[in-house]
Design an enzyme around this catalytic site. Sequence first.
Site, PDB file in Angstrom:
ATOM      1  N   LYS A   9      35.994  39.402  38.107  1.00 15.75           N
ATOM      2  CA  LYS A   9      35.424  38.240  38.812  1.00 15.75           C
ATOM      3  C   LYS A   9      35.616  38.421  40.309  1.00 15.75           C
ATOM      4  CE  LYS A   9      39.282  36.063  40.392  1.00 15.75           C
ATOM      5  NZ  LYS A   9      39.557  35.702  41.797  1.00 15.75           N
ATOM      6  N   ASP A 135      42.955  31.644  35.613  1.00 15.29           N
ATOM      7  CA  ASP A 135      41.612  32.239  35.636  1.00 15.29           C
ATOM      8  C   ASP A 135      41.051  32.486  34.236  1.00 15.29           C
ATOM      9  OD1 ASP A 135      41.247  32.316  38.394  1.00 15.29           O
ATOM     10  OD2 ASP A 135      42.183  34.284  38.607  1.00 15.29           O
TER      11      ASP A 135
END
Length: 282
Positions: A9, A135
């Site tokens: 990401k 996350d």
Amino acid sequence: MIYETAPAKINFTLDTLFKRNDGYHEIEMIMTTVDLNDRLTFHKRKDRKIVVEIEHNYVPSNHKNLAYRAAQLFIEQYQLKQGVTISIDKEIPVSAGLAGGSADAAATLRGLNRLFDIGASLEELAQLGSKIGTDIPFCIYNKTALCTGRGEKIEFLNKPPSAWVILAKPNLGISSPDIFKLINLDKRYDVHTKMCYEALENRDYQQLCQSLSNRLEPISVSKHPQIDKLKNNMLKSGADGALMSGSGPTVYGLARKESQAKNIYNAVNGCCNEVYLVRLLG
């Protein structure tokens, strides 16, 4: 055998709003994925052990590994009587601000869900993952999203416009908790979350590039000035926008054209061991 892909990401924005009663920071960030992936395979075991197979000097294979902890949590949650062997082919840099460990943990939850035919929803897996990493809920879905709370509240957004991404990790590692401890919430720092949100809504590439902002960047730069040099190098080499991802140290640049992206890649390739030319996924 079950196979899962775990993409890295990047942050388009990252802001910290206030310190919560639980000791964590309330965060507001927009993230997306890029096509730099770890690859994981899962096999059932006859015993009840969790075995992580990984050939990497800086990644543990015991309970300190997030994939191991995700498997442990999953097996406890669903009261499974068998263990699992997890093989990780690692491409995402370690301690880089790219959520490599969280991506592996999320892939483990998805993989075990299929391997043991549990049938849990992605929402259920995201809630489970939030117990071990902020996350992980985002990484369960791997879609462009606005994440708030500790990262567990997710609002899906439009995919970003098509673009090349040059990722460059300086030869150092950064501890996220150490950076978060240094946040001064009284010090003003403009994070353009609303601008980024609107840019994605309208698929406006130029506005997206202008909105890139990360409250943690000046903190990490104060400790490691080479991060700022790398970012400026990317911008001087033609990047339409550049930003440190997460708590760093990885910096990425965006480029619309492949030739432009290759120029940036070549410009930074000499100063970092880990440089990647990839695409936005989202």
